[in-house]
Design a protein around this motif. Structure first.
Motif, short mmCIF file in Angstrom:
data_model
loop_
_atom_site.label_atom_id
_atom_site.label_comp_id
_atom_site.label_asym_id
_atom_site.label_seq_id
_atom_site.Cartn_x
_atom_site.Cartn_y
_atom_site.Cartn_z
N ALA A 1 -35.57 -0.01 -3.59
CA ALA A 1 -35.69 0.33 -5.01
C ALA A 1 -34.58 1.30 -5.41
CB ALA A 1 -37.06 0.95 -5.29
N ARG B 1 -31.61 -0.38 -6.15
CA ARG B 1 -31.85 -1.32 -7.23
C ARG B 1 -31.64 -2.78 -6.77
NH1 ARG B 1 -32.56 2.31 -11.08
NH2 ARG B 1 -31.10 3.94 -11.59
N MET C 1 -33.46 -5.65 -6.21
CA MET C 1 -34.75 -6.26 -6.51
C MET C 1 -35.11 -7.43 -5.58
SD MET C 1 -36.14 -4.30 -8.60
CE MET C 1 -35.20 -2.83 -8.29
N HIS D 1 -43.96 -7.84 -10.35
CA HIS D 1 -42.58 -7.73 -9.89
C HIS D 1 -41.88 -9.09 -10.00
CE1 HIS D 1 -39.04 -6.74 -7.53
NE2 HIS D 1 -39.30 -7.80 -6.78
N GLU E 1 -41.00 -7.43 -14.05
CA GLU E 1 -41.41 -6.09 -14.47
C GLU E 1 -41.01 -5.06 -13.41
OE1 GLU E 1 -45.53 -3.71 -15.59
OE2 GLU E 1 -45.52 -5.91 -15.61
N ASN E 2 -40.56 -3.91 -13.86
CA ASN E 2 -40.20 -2.84 -12.92
C ASN E 2 -41.46 -2.05 -12.57
OD1 ASN E 2 -39.21 -0.75 -11.43
ND2 ASN E 2 -37.67 -0.13 -12.91
N ILE F 1 -41.82 -0.62 -9.39
CA ILE F 1 -41.53 0.04 -8.13
C ILE F 1 -42.08 1.46 -8.05
CG2 ILE F 1 -39.71 0.75 -6.55
CD1 ILE F 1 -40.24 -2.32 -6.89
N GLU F 2 -41.85 2.26 -9.06
CA GLU F 2 -42.30 3.65 -8.99
C GLU F 2 -43.83 3.72 -8.91
OE1 GLU F 2 -42.06 7.72 -11.61
OE2 GLU F 2 -40.34 6.35 -11.68
#
Length: 152
Positions: free
Chosen positions: A34, A37, A39, A93, A97-98, A100-101
């Motif tokens: 992540a 970046r 993906m 994901h 859609e992000n 990750i956090e």
């Protein structure tokens, strides 16, 4: 921030502790992908994490069943809810859609809490039996007994 393995996460059952450490490694790999970046790597690590975690859960559940842990069914239900939550993140994901956090926070919090509360609870009750059940000197060893149970 990555998860650092600390001694308070040790259950005292070596095979379980090794599996938990591997899950921590996957969570940390997810974070590294992540941060880059990357993906596609996030998706691959997430898939590997889910696969490995499901295998760990099956191992843990089979072990609990074998030693007669009285709360095996509720423990399995917790595992099923976790897999459902992570699968939702996987789908989000995959849709671009992000997540990750939020995913990393959930994974880190859930794993630490699960080990310290749920897993330590069964260790107190069946630790000696569980340790003995994972030894290869037992008839057929855990793997042989599990394969027989799963595949007849």
């Amino acid at each position: 921030m990555g998860i650092t393995w600390t001694t308070d996460l040790n259950t005292g059952i070596e095979v379980i502790d090794n599996q938990h450490r591997r899950i921590v490694e996957y969570i940390n790999q997810l974070e590294q992908a992540a941060l880059r970046r990357d993906m596609p790597s996030v998706g691959r690590v997430l898939e590997d994490l889910v696969d490995y975690t499901q295998s760990h859960f099956a191992f843990e559940e089979s072990l609990q069943e074998e030693v007669g842990y009285q709360y095996a069914k509720p423990h399995k239900a917790v595992h099923e809810m976790f897999i459902k939550r992570v699968s939702g993140y996987q789908q989000r994901h995959a849709a671009g859609e992000n997540v990750i956090e939020a995913l990393h926070t959930m994974l880190s919090t859930w794993l630490i809490h699960h080990i310290k509360r749920d897993d330590m609870a069964y260790v107190r009750e069946v630790g000696v039996k569980a340790q003995a059940a994972t030894q290869p000197t037992q008839t057929g060893g855990w793997l042989g007994r599990s394969l027989k149970r799963f595949f007849g």
